[in-house]
Design an enzyme around this catalytic site. Structure first.
Site, mmCIF file in Angstrom:
data_model
loop_
_atom_site.group_PDB
_atom_site.id
_atom_site.type_symbol
_atom_site.label_atom_id
_atom_site.label_comp_id
_atom_site.label_asym_id
_atom_site.label_seq_id
_atom_site.Cartn_x
_atom_site.Cartn_y
_atom_site.Cartn_z
ATOM 1 N N PRO A 236 -58.138 5.069 9.794
ATOM 2 C CG PRO A 236 -57.660 3.354 11.291
ATOM 3 C CD PRO A 236 -57.294 3.883 9.951
ATOM 4 C CG ASP A 414 -53.504 6.309 10.566
ATOM 5 O OD1 ASP A 414 -54.196 5.368 10.998
ATOM 6 O OD2 ASP A 414 -52.915 6.274 9.464
ATOM 7 C CG HIS A 415 -56.943 4.278 16.805
ATOM 8 N ND1 HIS A 415 -55.932 3.834 17.628
ATOM 9 C CD2 HIS A 415 -58.021 4.442 17.624
ATOM 10 C CE1 HIS A 415 -56.363 3.738 18.868
ATOM 11 N NE2 HIS A 415 -57.639 4.098 18.896
ATOM 12 N NE ARG A 416 -53.988 3.273 8.736
ATOM 13 C CZ ARG A 416 -53.718 3.577 7.463
ATOM 14 N NH1 ARG A 416 -53.820 2.638 6.531
ATOM 15 N NH2 ARG A 416 -53.331 4.800 7.128
ATOM 16 C CB VAL A 418 -50.923 7.185 17.401
ATOM 17 C CG1 VAL A 418 -50.459 7.650 18.765
ATOM 18 C CG2 VAL A 418 -50.085 7.808 16.298
#
Length: 442
Positions: A236, A414-416, A418
């Protein structure tokens, strides 16, 4: 006569197929062990394959432009001397995932397979008669499609130097689209980049009246498409950006260029950007991490080193070679590494090992006059940052509007891995260094 069949080998990249780019031999030719017989293109490199046998070329079992699986027969070589036709000793070629390891390829002797860039036949270059330039410089000019007679020499004896050729090529790349072209005769077309020669026209598809064109997706383009699709739809992405007053960065670049300590090294704002990124990664380590799916569940791998990737637009397509252990380099060492990486990529000599193991990537979109973007993360990493064009713009300083050198720093993460606060802190740190490079002195 003994006939030997040579199959497409694994060239140490862990790949399953390659494209036959150009045969260097024809049926009836005589070859010796280690003579180059064919040039192939994998997803990462152009590779010249040497013959493991000596004798007479029998049949070419794969046509130019075709894609062949590893282990499939590609050529037969006949010999009347059983000893001479015995396979040569295997060569160890570094495995990309382990630069220190090796795999047995099973061909060639006394040296490794060489990798080089395809010669751009579609860009004829003038002979440049009367131009003073050494043979390696003339070869570089041919590879880059540069007409030496149009290059301004800077050598002490009036000769064209490597920097002259590279600078001319960069300028041509940046300014190639300034003139508005006339509308073509057809409504739509696709321009191939280093694509195989088009097949002969048939009655069902006359070349003179083609409204569309289909280009096979192979090699680097295929690998890039697969990697970007996987990254875009598995990680994401969240993108952020900030405008930066980079005037002091530009002043530092000017001083470094004038310094005797950097006289033989190319200096650009990208160097300061690289130092800023390394500094900021140390302050926010999760940006240098990666999401890893395992049999026991998902994990986040945090790297305590920086293999700094630099996205490079090359004649073969997008490559992302990386500088190993960039965090251990001083400014001069990093500048030299950036210069070597850029020249190697442009000349098509980037090895597969140099394109693997990256931990974070910089893309310098500013060289194309672009201000900002939302780049896709390189697989195996958690972020990518883009340096936009640096332009003089009005900027408020101490309540007054003044002309300043302004750029935009943008990035995708990558929002998973950070969260928003880490992403924002990292971008702010990079911006702070570009605004005040003295922060690097800590």
């Amino acid at each position: 006569m003994t006939e030997q069949t040579f199959v497409l080998p694994d060239v140490g990249e862990g790949l399953t197929e390659a494209e036959i780019v150009q045969w260097r031999v024809a049926p009836g030719d005589t070859v010796a062990v280690n003579d180059v017989i064919v040039e192939i293109e994998t997803a990462k490199s152009l590779v010249e394959l040497p013959s493991p046998y000596s004798g007479t070329v029998g049949e070419l079992l794969a046509s130019e432009g075709s894609t062949v699986e590893v282990g499939a027969p590609i050529i037969t070589i006949g010999s009347t001397d059983a000893a001479a036709s015995a396979p040569a000793a295997p060569v160890s070629v570094p495995e990309p995932s382990d630069p220190g390891g090796a795999v047995l390829v099973g061909y060639g002797t006394g040296g490794a397979v060489s990798s080089r860039r395809r010669k751009p036949a579609e860009r004829p270059v003038k002979a440049s008669v009367g131009v003073v330039a050494k043979p390696p410089i003339r070869k570089l000019a041919r590879d880059l499609g540069v007409d030496l007679s149009a290059v301004t020499p800077s050598g002490p004896a009036g000769e064209v130097t490597r920097d002259d050729v590279v600078k001319h090529a960069e300028q041509a790349s940046v300014f190639r689209n300034i003139e508005t072209p006339a509308w073509g005769a057809v409504r739509e077309e696709t321009i191939p980049v280093a694509a195989p020669a088009a097949p002969a026209p048939t009655a069902s598809a006359p070349a003179s009246d083609a409204r569309e064109e289909s280009i096979p997706v192979r090699g680097v383009r295929k690998a890039t498409a697969n990697a970007m699709t996987s990254s875009a739809y598995s990680a994401p992405h969240v993108s952020v950006w900030v405008d930066v007053d980079a005037s002091r960065t530009m002043e530092l670049v000017k001083r470094l260029k004038a310094s005797p300590d950097f006289a033989d090294v190319k200096i650009s704002p990208l160097l300061i950007m690289a130092r800023a990124v390394i500094w900021a990664l140390r302050r926010t380590p999760m940006i240098n991490a990666a999401w890893v799916d395992t049999e026991d569940g998902a994990q986040i791998s945090v790297r305590h080193y920086v293999n700094l990737g630099i996205a490079a637009a090359t004649p073969r397509g997008l490559l992302v070679p990386n500088i190993k252990d960039a965090q251990s380099m001083n400014t001069r060492e990093l500048a030299k590494a950036l210069e070597t990486l850029t020249l190697t990529a442009r000349e098509g000599k980037t090895s597969p090992a140099d394109q693997t193991g990256g931990t974070f990537t910089i893309t310098n979109i500013g060289v194309f006059g672009v201000d900002a973007g939302t780049p896709i993360i390189n697989p195996g990493e958690a972020g990518i940052i883009a340096l936009g064009a640096i332009r003089q713009k009005p900027w408020v300083v101490d309540g007054e509007v003044r002309p300043r050198w302004v750029t935009t720093v943008s990035g995708s993460f990558d929002h998973r891995v950070v969260d928003g606060d880490g992403i924002s802190r990292f971008i702010a740190d990079v911006a702070s260094v570009l605004e005040e490079p003295a922060l690097l002195l800590d």
